[in-house]
Design a protein around this motif. Structure first.
Motif, mmCIF file in Angstrom:
data_model
loop_
_atom_site.group_PDB
_atom_site.id
_atom_site.type_symbol
_atom_site.label_atom_id
_atom_site.label_comp_id
_atom_site.label_asym_id
_atom_site.label_seq_id
_atom_site.Cartn_x
_atom_site.Cartn_y
_atom_site.Cartn_z
ATOM 1 N N LYS A 152 0.815 -1.205 0.000
ATOM 2 C CA LYS A 152 0.000 0.000 0.000
ATOM 3 C C LYS A 152 0.852 1.259 0.000
ATOM 4 N N LYS A 199 -1.063 -11.425 -1.185
ATOM 5 C CA LYS A 199 -1.463 -10.028 -1.372
ATOM 6 C C LYS A 199 -2.593 -9.866 -2.386
ATOM 7 N N GLU A 202 -5.082 -9.756 0.213
ATOM 8 C CA GLU A 202 -4.817 -8.795 1.289
ATOM 9 C C GLU A 202 -5.132 -7.373 0.849
ATOM 10 N N ASP A 210 -5.798 -0.296 -0.966
ATOM 11 C CA ASP A 210 -6.069 -0.333 0.467
ATOM 12 C C ASP A 210 -6.091 -1.786 0.915
ATOM 13 N N TYR A 211 -6.285 -1.988 2.228
ATOM 14 C CA TYR A 211 -6.344 -3.343 2.770
ATOM 15 C C TYR A 211 -7.783 -3.840 2.828
ATOM 16 N N THR A 212 -7.972 -5.108 2.518
ATOM 17 C CA THR A 212 -9.268 -5.752 2.668
ATOM 18 C C THR A 212 -9.464 -6.166 4.124
ATOM 19 N N ASP A 213 -10.669 -6.621 4.448
ATOM 20 C CA ASP A 213 -10.913 -7.147 5.796
ATOM 21 C C ASP A 213 -10.012 -8.354 6.062
ATOM 22 N N GLY A 215 -7.160 -8.917 4.706
ATOM 23 C CA GLY A 215 -5.802 -8.411 4.855
ATOM 24 C C GLY A 215 -5.535 -7.893 6.255
ATOM 25 N N LYS A 216 -6.519 -7.201 6.823
ATOM 26 C CA LYS A 216 -6.350 -6.644 8.169
ATOM 27 C C LYS A 216 -6.420 -7.720 9.253
ATOM 28 N N LEU A 217 -7.250 -8.736 9.041
ATOM 29 C CA LEU A 217 -7.454 -9.752 10.070
ATOM 30 C C LEU A 217 -6.469 -10.918 9.972
ATOM 31 N N GLY A 219 -3.700 -11.135 7.099
ATOM 32 C CA GLY A 219 -2.412 -10.742 6.546
ATOM 33 C C GLY A 219 -2.000 -11.648 5.394
#
Length: 368
Positions: A152, A199, A202, A210-213, A215-217, A219
């Motif tokens: 990002k 990724k 992610e 941006d990060y997906t859900d 990706g945030k939860l 990785g």
């Protein structure tokens, strides 16, 4: 209205164009008056925007990831270009060309895809080649793998960045392997192509990066191991130990626990991948940081927050380069000012260290 690209903006230019709002932050000036910090972007780059007047009312008219029409004036502040915004208004998505707003790899996607096919064809191990072919034959996967950015904000932050970064690692692998005895080149090549494969889920990159859900939860490391495990099950007779070695490379490619690595590298191939990945990402990130400051006459960049340093722009290639005096602004004065040495705890010093030194803590004998 023709598109005015960020890379073409010069000091004192009048700005009248459409941009994508990458970031939007409300702040308070010293006099207690609110103002707005914006990060505006298009496919050529991004630029800071400052909105000083009627901020509270305008704040309700658009959000992050909206397209906005901006009228204002460009100026250089602290060696960085910015836009002082006079007018701003939200623009419906159907009135813009999306291809103008997401940066794209300087390399042709089709060219990189052909290179990927050649790399996979050259893998000698039948199980690893079979695994890679199962990925290449998955059109939905390939569409995402060839389009995804590599990050990002740190490096290869553009469409096709993941594929570009992965192929760069393959070239580095092939230059390193002949220098050392007994390295499994096929395993390293597969690890280079798959280390960041998570990724594709992610990151979201349809409109803004941006990060997906997920990706945030989870990785990209966890997601990547799941993707590889799923494909390995489709390859008949894939050796259990080879599967373990490949997945270890994904789990350890960040090198250190504090860098988000679930495991530290414990094989030669994993160690090589960790260092090459770190090198390629840092070089790309630093070059992008330098390239953003083409408006500055200083020989030094602005301070890089993540690397916690300034970078010298010149490297001696241009022998006719004239000495350029440092612009007397706040950033240069801070750069030239001698700072008194201060005591820094060993833990803090190590965490701020730019280098990647996975063996530095061996004296603790905490090998696992």
């Amino acid at each position: 209205m023709s598109k005015q690209f960020i890379c073409d903006i010069k000091d004192r230019d009048s700005i009248n164009s459409v941009f994508l709002v990458k970031d939007k932050i409300m702040a308070m000036a010293k006099n207690g008056k609110p103002y707005m910090n914006l990060r505006l972007m298009d496919k050529s780059g991004d630029i800071d925007g400052k909105l000083w007047d009627n901020v509270e009312a305008l704040d309700k008219l658009f959000e992050k990831d909206d397209f906005v029409s901006v009228r204002g004036k460009a100026s250089v502040y602290l060696n960085k270009m910015q836009v002082v915004i006079a007018e701003i208004a939200r623009i419906p998505e159907d009135e813009v060309s999306l291809s103008d707003f997401l940066p794209v790899s300087p390399r042709s996607i089709d060219e990189m895809r052909r290179e990927l096919q050649d790399v996979v064809a050259a893998i000698g191990n039948p199980h690893l080649q079979g695994l890679m072919r199962s990925f290449l034959d998955d059109e939905q996967f390939m569409k995402q793998y060839c389009a995804a950015p590599a990050a990002k904000g740190m490096h290869h932050v553009y469409l096709g960045g993941l594929l570009e970064h992965s192929l760069a690692l393959v070239k580095l692998v092939k230059s390193i392997v002949p220098l050392y005895h007994g390295i499994n080149e096929d395993l390293l090549v597969a690890g280079a192509l798959l280390h960041d494969v998570g990724k594709i889920h992610e990151m979201s990159f349809e409109r803004a990066i941006d990060y997906t859900d997920a990706g945030k939860l989870l990785g990209h490391i966890t997601i990547g191991v799941e993707l590889v495990e799923e494909k390995i099950r489709q390859v008949d007779g894939f050796p259990r130990e080879l599967s373990m070695l490949l997945k270890h490379m994904l789990l350890s490619h960040h090198g250190q626990y504090e860098y988000g690595s679930p495991k530290r590298p414990k094989t030669i191939e994993a160690t090589v991948l960790n260092y090459l990945d770190d090198m390629d990402s840092k070089i790309n990130g630093i070059q992008a940081h330098i390239a953003k400051e083409n408006a500055s006459t200083s020989r030094w960049t602005a301070h890089h927050r993540l690397y916690d340093r300034y970078f010298f722009k010149c490297n001696g290639i241009d022998q006719d380069q004239q000495e350029v005096e440092c612009v007397r602004d706040e950033s240069c004065e801070q750069l030239l000012r001698e700072e008194k040495p201060t005591e820094v705890s060993a833990d803090k010093q190590e965490r701020k260290n730019f280098g990647n030194q996975p063996f530095k803590a061996l004296q603790n004998l905490d090998l696992f």
